[in-house]
Design an enzyme around this catalytic site. Structure first.
Site, PDB file in Angstrom:
ATOM      1  CE  LYS A 236      23.693 -10.943  31.989  1.00 50.67           C
ATOM      2  NZ  LYS A 236      23.924 -10.013  32.914  1.00 50.67           N
TER       3      LYS A 236
ATOM      4  CD  GLU B 142      37.199 -19.917  29.834  1.00 49.82           C
ATOM      5  OE1 GLU B 142      37.901 -20.904  31.008  1.00 49.82           O
ATOM      6  OE2 GLU B 142      38.027 -19.937  29.299  1.00 49.82           O
TER       7      GLU B 142
ATOM      8  CB  CYS C 217      38.422 -17.141  38.520  1.00 53.98           C
ATOM      9  SG  CYS C 217      39.358 -16.631  36.805  1.00 53.98           S
TER      10      CYS C 217
HETATM   11  P1  NAP Z   1      27.305 -15.026  38.574  1.00 53.50           P
HETATM   12  O1  NAP Z   1      26.835 -14.546  39.406  1.00 53.50           O
HETATM   13  O2  NAP Z   1      28.306 -16.239  37.487  1.00 53.50           O
HETATM   14  O3  NAP Z   1      27.302 -13.774  37.393  1.00 53.50           O
HETATM   15  C1  NAP Z   1      28.371 -14.010  36.152  1.00 53.50           C
HETATM   16  C2  NAP Z   1      27.012 -13.461  34.957  1.00 53.50           C
HETATM   17  O4  NAP Z   1      25.981 -14.437  34.821  1.00 53.50           O
HETATM   18  C3  NAP Z   1      26.255 -12.234  35.069  1.00 53.50           C
HETATM   19  O5  NAP Z   1      26.586 -11.268  33.663  1.00 53.50           O
HETATM   20  C4  NAP Z   1      25.331 -12.410  35.896  1.00 53.50           C
HETATM   21  O6  NAP Z   1      24.081 -11.464  35.771  1.00 53.50           O
HETATM   22  C5  NAP Z   1      25.089 -13.713  34.732  1.00 53.50           C
HETATM   23  N1  NAP Z   1      23.613 -14.215  35.338  1.00 53.50           N
HETATM   24  C6  NAP Z   1      24.054 -15.007  36.719  1.00 53.50           C
HETATM   25  N2  NAP Z   1      22.363 -16.001  36.899  1.00 53.50           N
HETATM   26  C7  NAP Z   1      22.107 -16.508  35.547  1.00 53.50           C
HETATM   27  C8  NAP Z   1      21.557 -16.893  34.191  1.00 53.50           C
HETATM   28  N3  NAP Z   1      20.101 -17.438  35.282  1.00 53.50           N
HETATM   29  N4  NAP Z   1      21.076 -17.405  33.508  1.00 53.50           N
HETATM   30  C9  NAP Z   1      22.209 -16.747  32.663  1.00 53.50           C
HETATM   31  N5  NAP Z   1      23.240 -15.203  33.256  1.00 53.50           N
HETATM   32  C10 NAP Z   1      23.333 -15.866  34.713  1.00 53.50           C
HETATM   33  O7  NAP Z   1      28.875 -14.443  38.999  1.00 53.50           O
HETATM   34  P2  NAP Z   1      29.892 -13.445  39.034  1.00 53.50           P
HETATM   35  O8  NAP Z   1      29.535 -13.346  40.901  1.00 53.50           O
HETATM   36  O9  NAP Z   1      29.363 -12.868  38.462  1.00 53.50           O
HETATM   37  O10 NAP Z   1      31.508 -13.445  39.478  1.00 53.50           O
HETATM   38  C11 NAP Z   1      32.278 -14.606  39.582  1.00 53.50           C
HETATM   39  C12 NAP Z   1      32.578 -15.859  39.358  1.00 53.50           C
HETATM   40  O11 NAP Z   1      32.884 -15.976  38.026  1.00 53.50           O
HETATM   41  C13 NAP Z   1      33.604 -16.743  39.794  1.00 53.50           C
HETATM   42  O12 NAP Z   1      32.839 -17.609  39.574  1.00 53.50           O
HETATM   43  C14 NAP Z   1      34.403 -16.445  39.020  1.00 53.50           C
HETATM   44  O13 NAP Z   1      35.782 -17.380  39.371  1.00 53.50           O
HETATM   45  C15 NAP Z   1      34.094 -16.684  38.048  1.00 53.50           C
HETATM   46  N6  NAP Z   1      35.056 -16.162  37.584  1.00 53.50           N
HETATM   47  C16 NAP Z   1      35.766 -17.099  36.172  1.00 53.50           C
HETATM   48  C17 NAP Z   1      36.082 -16.506  35.211  1.00 53.50           C
HETATM   49  C18 NAP Z   1      37.130 -17.489  34.431  1.00 53.50           C
HETATM   50  O14 NAP Z   1      37.643 -17.450  33.064  1.00 53.50           O
HETATM   51  N7  NAP Z   1      37.081 -18.685  34.583  1.00 53.50           N
HETATM   52  C19 NAP Z   1      37.008 -16.210  35.374  1.00 53.50           C
HETATM   53  C20 NAP Z   1      35.904 -14.516  35.927  1.00 53.50           C
HETATM   54  C21 NAP Z   1      35.284 -14.420  36.716  1.00 53.50           C
HETATM   55  P3  NAP Z   1      23.855 -10.349  36.251  1.00 53.50           P
HETATM   56  O15 NAP Z   1      24.622  -9.348  36.811  1.00 53.50           O
HETATM   57  O16 NAP Z   1      22.554  -9.744  35.680  1.00 53.50           O
HETATM   58  O17 NAP Z   1      23.026 -11.119  38.039  1.00 53.50           O
END
Ligand code: NAP
Length: 489
Positions: A185, A261, A295
């Protein structure tokens, strides 16, 4: 390859649908989801908006394919990955444009992600044939101990918008190599790259049902329903710590294997003995990769007080020289942020830091629209407890805080709930070893602004999650161990 592409040519006529069981289809009820161009807020195109029922169909397909896929010879699985690596590399320009279009990063930056992302397929093509258990004699003699590695089983992958290709390939690559099937997804804001990737894997010969892709706005319900299903054996998630915590809780009933992650708050430490010009070069990479929407992005610049002004001035000059614009335009260094909320959040953190006493060296105010732009910004004299040093900025802002001693630098660096990446500039070898051992982070880069490498174990500690992607370690996340006890005979 053509350089006239906008990347959308990677998507055939049906490929804005759901990819389930080897076929493209519409969502139940025909619902669609808009994909927005972050450079001007317009609608680029739309994709299928899967219902929870569609997602269950995708899991059914993954479950149906699991047994025969697990029996596929490792070499065959590796060859599919190697072929897909070649196809992505041949179409690097198209992938780069597509990512730039839906996510905003510059095409040059996106090309870097294509080669980084594709490399996970080459690496795991090579790892697929090196999965093995062990044999040993029991310490007391007599029996023999054997271990067998088996694929974990059907997986759910949830990926973020900031690296639409690489965050997929570093889960899909090891899962294919290990013999797992999967439902993917992608983030709702950047679904197109994942759909194009599904096309490439099909072309490379991946059997039907091994990879299923569902784009949806019913994200929470989808994860809840699939995680309640005992056929799903593993969840790998890249995204925010908040959502990660929800998925960990949802895994409790079925005790799924997890890789998380999550967010980061990387310190970038510059000691007084550092090569300041090299540190500024490294800071440009660690801060500006993906406009700071990474991140791994340097979040807090901790600089020895004796070199802080010089470092700040030089960094300000470099950051101030970058040009802002649409990621696909020539001469643009910095694209838009992902959406308006992102601009508001970055802007608020800067306003609060200035209120706390920070001095703006360069940037600091939102340009007139359209699009979701924020200028490269450098702040000096930021108090260590200012909110900008506590939260993940996820934008092109470098807040500089000073320290006096090595102990203080390490203490400040570790003073965060996160523990993903960290960066240190020093020319002192003894200090390098001391600091590497003292930092509570999954990754430490010395005299470099880039730690990501497909051959290295990427991952964090504390609120940055657990599990590793890439390296020899990455495939273990998709393997179970069976221990077999044998009599000596
Ligand atoms: P996010 O809001 O957590 O979204 C990431 C993914 O999770 C999207 O596909 C989102 O879907 C999905 N999601 C949201 N709510 C969910 C739920 N209740 N159940 C299942 N999936 C759900 O994060 P973001 O704002 O897109 O990305 C930024 C974050 O990712 C930052 O905190 C960054 O540090 C982190 N990140 C970490 C890494 C690493 O390797 N550690 C790498 C890159 C990014 P929708 O788009 O449909 O909402």
């Amino acid at each position: 390859m053509s350089t006239q592409t906008d990347g959308l040519d990677l998507l055939g006529p049906d490929m804005r649908g759901l990819y389930i069981g080897g076929a493209w289809r519409e969502a139940e009820g025909g619902d669609r989801l808009d994909v927005i161009d972050p450079a001007d807020g317009s609608v680029l195109t739309d994709v299928a908006d899967a219902s929870v029922g569609d997602a269950v169909d995708a899991l059914d397909a993954a479950v149906a394919a699991q047994e025969s896929w697990a029996r596929t010879p490792p070499r065959e699985r590796g060859e599919i990955l190697r072929t897909a690596f070649g196809l992505i590399t041949d179409r690097a320009d198209q992938f780069a444009h597509l990512m730039s279009l839906e996510m905003g990063k510059t095409v040059a930056e996106a090309r870097g992600e294509v080669s980084y992302g594709a490399e996970f397929f080459r690496w795991y093509a090579e790892e697929a044939v090196r999965i093995h258990g062990r044999w040993m004699q029991a310490p007391a003699g007599g029996s023999r101990l054997l271990t067998i590695k088996k694929p974990v089983g059907p997986c759910l992958f949830i990926t973020p918008w900031n690296f639409p290709l690489a965050m997929g390939t570093r889960k899909i690559g090891p899962a294919i190599a290990a013999g797992c099937t999967m439902v993917v997804k992608p983030a709702s804001q950047t679904p197109l790259t994942m759909l194009a990737l599904a096309g490439v894997l099909t072309e490379a010969g991946l059997p039907d049902g091994v990879l299923n892709v569902v784009t949806t706005s019913h994200t929470g319900e989808l994860s809840q329903t699939l995680q309640a299903d005992d056929r799903l054996r593993k969840v790998s998630f890249t995204g925010s710590t908040g959502v990660g915590r929800v998925l960990v809780r949802q895994s409790a009933d079925q005790l799924q294997r997890l890789s998380m992650e999550l967010g980061g708050n990387a310190p970038f430490i510059v000691f007084e003995d550092a090569d300041i010009d090299a540190a500024v070069d490294g800071a440009m990479v660690a801060k500006m990769r993906n406009m700071g929407e990474a991140c791994t992005a340097a979040n807090r610049f901790l600089v020895h007080s004796s070199v802080a002004q010089e470092f700040g001035d030089k960094l300000g000059e470099r950051m101030g020289g970058l040009s802002l614009g649409r990621g696909q335009d020539e001469g643009v260094d910095v694209g838009p942020l992902i959406d308006e909320k992102a601009v508001e959040s970055v802007s608020q953190l800067v306003t609060d830091a200035v209120h706390d006493g920070a001095r703006v060296v360069v940037g600091g105010s939102v340009p007139d629209g359209p699009g979701y732009f924020y200028p490269p910004t450098v702040l000096l004299d930021v108090p260590s407890d200012s909110e900008i040093n506590v939260q993940e900025i996820f934008g092109p802002v470098a807040p500089i805080t000073t320290f006096e001693t090595e102990d203080e630098a390490v203490r400040q660096a570790n003073d965060t709930e996160y523990g993903l990446s960290s960066y240190v500039y020093t020319r002192d070898l003894a200090r390098t070893i001391r600091v590497a051992e003292s930092l509570d982070f999954g990754m430490v880069g010395f005299n470099t602004g880039l730690v990501s490498n497909p051959a290295a174990p990427f991952g964090g500690v504390k609120a940055s999650g657990f599990g590793r992607e890439g390296g020899f370690e990455g495939i273990e996340e998709y393997l179970e161990t069976t221990y077999v006890a044998l009599p000596a005979g």
